[in-house]
Design an enzyme around this catalytic site. Structure first.
Site, PDB file in Angstrom:
ATOM      1  N   ASP A  76       0.865  -1.174   0.000  1.00  0.00           N
ATOM      2  CA  ASP A  76       0.000   0.000   0.000  1.00  0.00           C
ATOM      3  C   ASP A  76       0.904   1.226   0.000  1.00  0.00           C
ATOM      4  OD1 ASP A  76      -2.479   1.441   0.257  1.00  0.00           O
ATOM      5  OD2 ASP A  76      -1.927   1.786   2.355  1.00  0.00           O
ATOM      6  N   ASP A 131      -1.353  -0.577   6.094  1.00  0.00           N
ATOM      7  CA  ASP A 131      -1.535   0.069   7.400  1.00  0.00           C
ATOM      8  C   ASP A 131      -2.988   0.083   7.834  1.00  0.00           C
ATOM      9  OD1 ASP A 131      -2.184   2.012   5.331  1.00  0.00           O
ATOM     10  OD2 ASP A 131      -2.210   3.521   6.918  1.00  0.00           O
ATOM     11  N   ASP A 134      -0.222   5.116   0.689  1.00  0.00           N
ATOM     12  CA  ASP A 134      -0.518   6.076   1.754  1.00  0.00           C
ATOM     13  C   ASP A 134      -0.395   5.398   3.104  1.00  0.00           C
ATOM     14  OD1 ASP A 134      -1.100   8.107  -0.051  1.00  0.00           O
ATOM     15  OD2 ASP A 134      -3.208   7.561  -0.186  1.00  0.00           O
TER      16      ASP A 134
END
Length: 366
Positions: free
Chosen positions: A30, A228, A32
């Site tokens: 991922d 995250d 961001d």
């Protein structure tokens, strides 16, 4: 008293005796909150990813943010010190475009709502991008764009009410930023849904379509999803049967992780993506006791309470062994639901750890 079910523990208890970069062939990262936050790279991550590649692991850069086309994302990563090619970037716009192209005839008109990445992906998939409801779009594809405003949302509402299929690239309510969480695509998708009364088809994470797109484009045989977010990255990995590594450089903190529902429980945890480079110790269980490295967790007799204790210092630890033991203990006692954890510390090191992790002992709240 809560029963202990060792067989129900997440595979976080198994750990990884070798660094993940030696076990998995592709890291599906991922962006961001994992590679960057806002305009800046997460400290240390560019160097870590360079070492990961040197170890032989390939990288795929995966984002639910649909605003930019892959070449722009790759250029941004390269400027941050993470060299990337457009072919290594997989966006939720691409996943949405693939799904829509399978639903419609070639060249069908589709209203694009969002940043340039949405329209670019639809065009690449052989669809005709339109900008107004009067163009009779067969579908509306809605993705994140910082410039999305009332005019685009109004066209989306009119189109969906007129019979167009509403497809959302993702449903993330927030995006991370240096200022804290900001409204994400899901917030604006919710607006369109509230007006039309029609729930959208969501193709980004955690929908399997997104990671299927990732595997197809990267040709991964044993991918590791690195993210995250519990409800997108980790759930998405579990839904396609892939292993996952949760990092704490984005929106999820240890306190939130401990209360995770079964579908949101990762296989591995690390402070950041540098966790790809180091082994992850296993958790040993003995009845109502869990041990990871020099840390141990005991289940209190007769109540749903865990006791964390730190042993001697271990210079090889990444500082998360106590959290690994807590996760294995709490999840084995609550295998089917996300339940708030009750934990107390024995000793100053354990107390300091609970403070860092946002876990306040009951005595501290009195």
């Amino acid at each position: 008293m809560t029963a202990v079910d060792p067989g129900a523990m997440s595979s976080i208890a198994a750990g990884s005796s070798a660094p993940p970069c030696e076990v998995y062939d592709v890291a599906l990262l991922d962006l961001d909150g994992v590679v960057y936050v806002g305009p800046d790279a997460v400290p240390g991550v560019p160097a870590a990813l360079s070492a990961v590649r040197a170890a032989g692991m390939r990288l795929g850069f995966v984002t639910n943010n649909a605003s930019r086309p892959p070449d722009e994302v790759a250029a941004h990563l390269t400027r941050l010190g993470v060299p990337a090619e457009a072919t290594e970037v997989i966006t939720s716009s691409q996943a949405a475009a693939t799904v829509v192209a399978e639903l419609l005839e070639p060249g069908a008109p589709v209203l694009a709502v969002g940043g340039p990445g949405v329209a670019a992906a639809l065009t690449a998939a052989g669809l005709t991008v339109v900008a107004r409801a009067e163009d009779s779009p067969a579908a509306v594809v809605q993705g994140y764009g910082s410039e999305v405003g009332w005019i685009q949302l109004a066209e989306a509402v009119v189109s969906v009410r007129g019979g167009a299929r509403h497809v959302a690239t993702n449903n993330d309510l927030t995006i991370p930023s240096p200022r804290g969480p900001l409204p994400g695509n899901g917030a604006l998708v919710g607006l369109v849904t509230a007006v039309t009364g029609q729930p959208p088809l969501i193709t980004g994470k955690p929908d399997p379509a997104m990671h299927a797109e990732c595997v197809r484009r990267t040709r991964a045989r044993r991918p590791l999803v690195v993210g995250d977010r519990l409800d997108t990255d980790i759930e998405g990995a579990r839904r396609v049967g892939a292993a996952s590594l949760l990092v704490f450089s984005g929106v999820t903190d240890p306190a939130l992780l401990l209360t995770a529902a079964p579908q949101h429980r990762p296989d591995l945890i690390a402070a950041d993506a540098a966790g790809l480079l180091r082994p992850h110790p296993a958790v040993c269980v003995d009845g109502a006791s869990w041990r990871c490295g020099t840390w141990s967790v005991q289940a209190a007799e007769g109540e749903d309470l865990l006791v964390l204790e730190a042993g001697g210092a271990d210079g090889r630890s990444d500082g998360l062994d106590g959290l690994r033991a807590l996760c294995a203990a709490h999840w084995s006692r609550h295998p089917h639901d996300g339940t708030p954890v009750r934990v107390v510390a024995t000793g100053s090191r354990a107390e300091d750890a609970l403070g860092r992790w946002g876990l306040i002992p009951p005595s501290a709240a009195e």
